[in-house]
Scaffold this motif. Structure first.
Motif, PDB file in Angstrom:
ATOM      1  N   THR A  65       0.817  -1.213   0.000  1.00 39.16           N
ATOM      2  CA  THR A  65       0.000   0.000   0.000  1.00 39.16           C
ATOM      3  C   THR A  65       0.854   1.268   0.000  1.00 39.16           C
ATOM      4  N   PHE A  66       1.852   1.341   0.876  1.00 38.15           N
ATOM      5  CA  PHE A  66       2.683   2.545   0.968  1.00 38.15           C
ATOM      6  C   PHE A  66       3.325   2.864  -0.381  1.00 38.15           C
ATOM      7  N   THR A  67       3.843   1.840  -1.047  1.00 44.19           N
ATOM      8  CA  THR A  67       4.495   2.048  -2.341  1.00 44.19           C
ATOM      9  C   THR A  67       3.517   2.633  -3.345  1.00 44.19           C
ATOM     10  N   PRO A  83      -7.280  14.564   2.119  1.00 46.03           N
ATOM     11  CA  PRO A  83      -7.198  14.226   3.555  1.00 46.03           C
ATOM     12  C   PRO A  83      -7.046  12.725   3.816  1.00 46.03           C
ATOM     13  N   PHE A  84      -7.354  11.889   2.814  1.00 47.94           N
ATOM     14  CA  PHE A  84      -7.262  10.436   3.010  1.00 47.94           C
ATOM     15  C   PHE A  84      -5.852   9.894   2.764  1.00 47.94           C
ATOM     16  N   ILE A  85      -4.970  10.710   2.225  1.00 47.07           N
ATOM     17  CA  ILE A  85      -3.587  10.282   1.992  1.00 47.07           C
ATOM     18  C   ILE A  85      -2.779  10.537   3.259  1.00 47.07           C
ATOM     19  N   PRO A  86      -2.096   9.519   3.812  1.00 47.80           N
ATOM     20  CA  PRO A  86      -1.316   9.709   5.049  1.00 47.80           C
ATOM     21  C   PRO A  86      -0.272  10.810   4.904  1.00 47.80           C
ATOM     22  N   SER A  87       0.012  11.470   6.013  1.00 49.85           N
ATOM     23  CA  SER A  87       0.914  12.627   5.980  1.00 49.85           C
ATOM     24  C   SER A  87       2.333  12.239   5.555  1.00 49.85           C
ATOM     25  N   ASP A  88       2.801  11.033   5.951  1.00 49.44           N
ATOM     26  CA  ASP A  88       4.160  10.645   5.571  1.00 49.44           C
ATOM     27  C   ASP A  88       4.255  10.331   4.078  1.00 49.44           C
ATOM     28  N   VAL A  89       3.160   9.831   3.499  1.00 52.01           N
ATOM     29  CA  VAL A  89       3.116   9.618   2.049  1.00 52.01           C
ATOM     30  C   VAL A  89       3.216  10.965   1.334  1.00 52.01           C
ATOM     31  N   LYS A  90       2.484  11.948   1.838  1.00 56.92           N
ATOM     32  CA  LYS A  90       2.532  13.287   1.244  1.00 56.92           C
ATOM     33  C   LYS A  90       3.925  13.888   1.354  1.00 56.92           C
ATOM     34  N   ALA A  91       4.555  13.729   2.529  1.00 58.02           N
ATOM     35  CA  ALA A  91       5.886  14.303   2.735  1.00 58.02           C
ATOM     36  C   ALA A  91       6.903  13.655   1.797  1.00 58.02           C
ATOM     37  N   ARG A  92       6.840  12.314   1.678  1.00 59.61           N
ATOM     38  CA  ARG A  92       7.775  11.615   0.780  1.00 59.61           C
ATOM     39  C   ARG A  92       7.540  12.052  -0.667  1.00 59.61           C
ATOM     40  N   SER A  93       6.293  12.092  -1.077  1.00 58.31           N
ATOM     41  CA  SER A  93       5.967  12.461  -2.450  1.00 58.31           C
ATOM     42  C   SER A  93       6.397  13.881  -2.754  1.00 58.31           C
ATOM     43  N   ASP A  94       6.193  14.780  -1.800  1.00 53.01           N
ATOM     44  CA  ASP A  94       6.558  16.178  -2.002  1.00 53.01           C
ATOM     45  C   ASP A  94       8.070  16.324  -2.198  1.00 53.01           C
ATOM     46  N   LEU A 341      11.621   1.872  -6.004  1.00 54.70           N
ATOM     47  CA  LEU A 341      12.841   1.434  -5.330  1.00 54.70           C
ATOM     48  C   LEU A 341      13.049   2.220  -4.045  1.00 54.70           C
ATOM     49  N   ASP A 342      12.777   3.517  -4.081  1.00 52.95           N
ATOM     50  CA  ASP A 342      12.924   4.355  -2.893  1.00 52.95           C
ATOM     51  C   ASP A 342      12.041   3.859  -1.763  1.00 52.95           C
ATOM     52  N   CYS A 343      10.823   3.454  -2.097  1.00 53.32           N
ATOM     53  CA  CYS A 343       9.894   2.966  -1.070  1.00 53.32           C
ATOM     54  C   CYS A 343      10.381   1.661  -0.452  1.00 53.32           C
ATOM     55  N   MET A 344      11.117   0.863  -1.216  1.00 57.35           N
ATOM     56  CA  MET A 344      11.614  -0.408  -0.706  1.00 57.35           C
ATOM     57  C   MET A 344      12.790  -0.210   0.238  1.00 57.35           C
ATOM     58  N   ILE A 345      13.745   0.638  -0.153  1.00 61.11           N
ATOM     59  CA  ILE A 345      14.951   0.769   0.666  1.00 61.11           C
ATOM     60  C   ILE A 345      14.809   1.845   1.746  1.00 61.11           C
ATOM     61  N   CYS A 346      13.717   2.618   1.670  1.00 57.52           N
ATOM     62  CA  CYS A 346      13.489   3.676   2.653  1.00 57.52           C
ATOM     63  C   CYS A 346      12.012   3.642   3.069  1.00 57.52           C
ATOM     64  N   PRO A 347      11.595   2.585   3.767  1.00 55.49           N
ATOM     65  CA  PRO A 347      10.185   2.423   4.132  1.00 55.49           C
ATOM     66  C   PRO A 347       9.772   3.379   5.250  1.00 55.49           C
ATOM     67  N   GLN A 356       2.505   1.063  10.505  1.00 53.05           N
ATOM     68  CA  GLN A 356       1.822  -0.132  10.996  1.00 53.05           C
ATOM     69  C   GLN A 356       1.279  -0.976   9.854  1.00 53.05           C
ATOM     70  N   LYS A 357       0.631  -0.326   8.909  1.00 50.34           N
ATOM     71  CA  LYS A 357       0.084  -1.073   7.766  1.00 50.34           C
ATOM     72  C   LYS A 357       1.201  -1.657   6.922  1.00 50.34           C
ATOM     73  N   PHE A 358       2.274  -0.864   6.738  1.00 52.27           N
ATOM     74  CA  PHE A 358       3.408  -1.346   5.940  1.00 52.27           C
ATOM     75  C   PHE A 358       4.011  -2.594   6.556  1.00 52.27           C
ATOM     76  N   ILE A 359       4.279  -2.557   7.860  1.00 48.95           N
ATOM     77  CA  ILE A 359       4.951  -3.689   8.501  1.00 48.95           C
ATOM     78  C   ILE A 359       4.050  -4.909   8.534  1.00 48.95           C
ATOM     79  N   GLU A 360       2.745  -4.690   8.657  1.00 53.77           N
ATOM     80  CA  GLU A 360       1.807  -5.812   8.624  1.00 53.77           C
ATOM     81  C   GLU A 360       1.807  -6.476   7.249  1.00 53.77           C
ATOM     82  N   GLU A 361       1.784  -5.664   6.195  1.00 54.06           N
ATOM     83  CA  GLU A 361       1.797  -6.217   4.842  1.00 54.06           C
ATOM     84  C   GLU A 361       3.120  -6.912   4.542  1.00 54.06           C
ATOM     85  N   TRP A 362       4.211  -6.262   4.899  1.00 52.50           N
ATOM     86  CA  TRP A 362       5.543  -6.819   4.637  1.00 52.50           C
ATOM     87  C   TRP A 362       5.715  -8.161   5.353  1.00 52.50           C
TER      88      TRP A 362
END
Length: 479
Positions: A65-67, A83-94, A341-347, A356-362
């Motif tokens: 999901t995070f990727t 508002p439904f996009i997590p803040s860390d996703v927004k920060a990484r994307s920005d 690739l960035d999402c994989m090596i920098c989760p 929490q969702k990332f680690i559960e999926e992984w």
């Protein structure tokens, strides 16, 4: 009608004669059977069970999901205000968009890749290996095979019409054979030690190098760890032997470490060649190394996005400059692949909302792969005539099959390798599609199958039972 300007006789002979990496009569026949089933042609089965496809998402795994959230937000920046996009996703994307021309993923990046992502890769490598890594020595690519093609292109310097050679393992992914054919590089085969968990014997390397050196200029050694198609993980002691060999025989070490994120095998842990040689100290820490990593394979499974990278260690600065110049013709790797690739090596970090969702999926993906690998390995070793390593650190297994002489003779009479003959019979009678070991190479007189662990667990259980019944009847027929 006038003769064509381009014919098979007037094109590049290296391209014309190269090995076709995806060629397999079993896979070709499986596609024909699927077409026949759609036409309601009666078969002893209702579906083809693909144990030949090593594409984790094609086999049903859902993307992380995070990727996908980062990819989507980067592709459609209006989601930065959703508002439904997590803040860390927004920060990484920005941050990534700030690195893109016009804040658009449709713009070219530098040929080496996005600077921020190269820095993240270097940080990951430092954490992984416990020694410094420079972003300037990290190069993003459209998958691991493209990284290897780029460096081999620079290394490929024949002398007085004598071609260069590269030591390559047997068995190996057939795409490596195709690549070396394409570049006109001589393949110096060395055989892995199947009875010792597919380890690499230094004596075998010396014999192979001495033999190959009579007709080419040996330049490098390719090591695949974790192994493909074997799923093996080299021990630190064996890796030290390989480093010693490369230094003594003056070879560049090409380390394909694409499956490092899959090293979930019981009691087996991935260690990089860079970490190994740095811990060995001088002169081994000066070995010229190209280490290759991928987000296309394994847990992330973003095969279609083609994401990979390489780290160039101890290469001369002039060589790195030539390498940079050589990859400029490709403009840049696909931007979405770089982001994946960035999402994989920098989760996500533990304090971030996506963690929490990332680690559960992984964890779920790892556990599922581990469970299916354990099921398949145990089941194969219970079938008389099958011999298989008791672990895998990849998404496939490579069992040896002991075939009766009568079956071997019939296969040869049909112009087929015995394992291809076995696999075709298995396909026609059960619908199970596997790859014969001859596609990957194997010690003469031995026969193998490559089978992925990627089908759903229920499908895998069904496949195992069908295989068990087929093998019993096959052995009775040809005993």
């Amino acid at each position: 009608m006038s003769r064509k300007l381009l014919t098979a006789d007037t094109v590049n002979p290296l391209a014309r004669d190269m090995h076709r990496g995806d060629a397999s009569p079993v896979a070709d026949r499986a596609r024909q059977i699927e077409r026949e089933l759609r036409k309601s042609i009666i078969k002893p089965f209702t579906e083809v069970i693909h144990a030949d496809i090593n594409d984790i998402q094609a086999m049903g795994q859902k993307p992380v999901t995070f990727t996908r959230q980062v990819l989507t937000t980067c592709a459609y920046p209006s989601l930065l205000h959703d508002p439904f996009i997590p803040s860390d996703v927004k920060a990484r994307s920005d941050k990534i968009l700030n690195e893109c021309g016009g804040r658009s993923t449709g713009a070219y990046t530098y040929s080496e890749g996005i600077g921020l992502i190269r820095e993240h890769v270097a940080q990951y490598l430092e954490m992984r290996d416990g020694c410094p890594a420079e972003a300037d020595n990290v190069f993003l690519s459209a998958g691991s095979i493209e990284s290897l093609r780029s460096i081999l292109n620079v290394l490929n310097f024949p002398h007085d019409d004598v071609r260069i050679g590269v030591l390559v393992p047997v068995p190996r992914d057939p795409s490596f054979t195709s690549l070396l054919d394409e570049l006109g590089i001589v393949q110096i085969d060395y055989y892995l030690e199947e009875n010792d968990n597919w380890s690499i014997n230094p004596e075998e390397l010396n014999v192979a190098l001495d033999t190959g050196g009579k007709y080419c200029i040996p330049k490098a050694i390719l090591v695949i760890n974790p192994g493909n198609p074997t799923g093996s993980v080299l021990s630190p002691e064996n890796m030290e032997e390989i480093v010693q060999f490369a230094v003594k025989r003056k070879l560049v070490l090409l380390a394909d470490e694409a499956y490092q994120f899959n090293a979930f095998a019981q009691g087996r842990y991935f260690q990089s060649f860079k970490k190994t040689m740095m811990e060995m100290g001088w002169p081994y820490n000066r070995l010229e190394l190209i280490s290759i990593m991928s987000g296309s394979t394994g847990i992330l499974g973003e095969c279609g996005l083609r994401c990979g990278c390489s780290e160039l260690v101890n290469l001369d600065n002039d060589v790195i400059s030539i390498y940079k110049k050589s990859i400029c013709v490709k403009m840049c790797p696909g931007v979405m692949g770089q982001i994946a690739l960035d999402c994989m090596i920098c989760p996500p970090l533990p304090m971030e909302p996506s963690y929490q969702k990332f680690i559960e999926e992984w964890t779920s993906i790892l556990q599922s792969l581990n469970d299916k690998a354990d099921l398949l390995l145990r089941s194969l070793n219970e079938i008389q005539g099958f011999q298989c390593s008791h672990y895998t650190a990849a998404t496939f297994v490579f069992p040896r099959v002991l075939l009766p002489n009568k079956a071997v003779e019939e296969a040869k009479a049909k112009g087929q390798s015995p394992d291809t003959f076995y696999a075709l019979n298995l396909l026609e009678e059960t619908g199970i599609c596997v790859q014969p070991g001859t596609v990957y190479g194997q010690l003469p007189g031995t026969y193998h199958l490559r089978m992925t662990i990627l089908p759903a667990k229920e499908t895998l259980q069904k496949m195992i039972e069908l295989l068990r019944r087929f093998h019993l009847m096959f052995m009775l027929k040809y005993r």
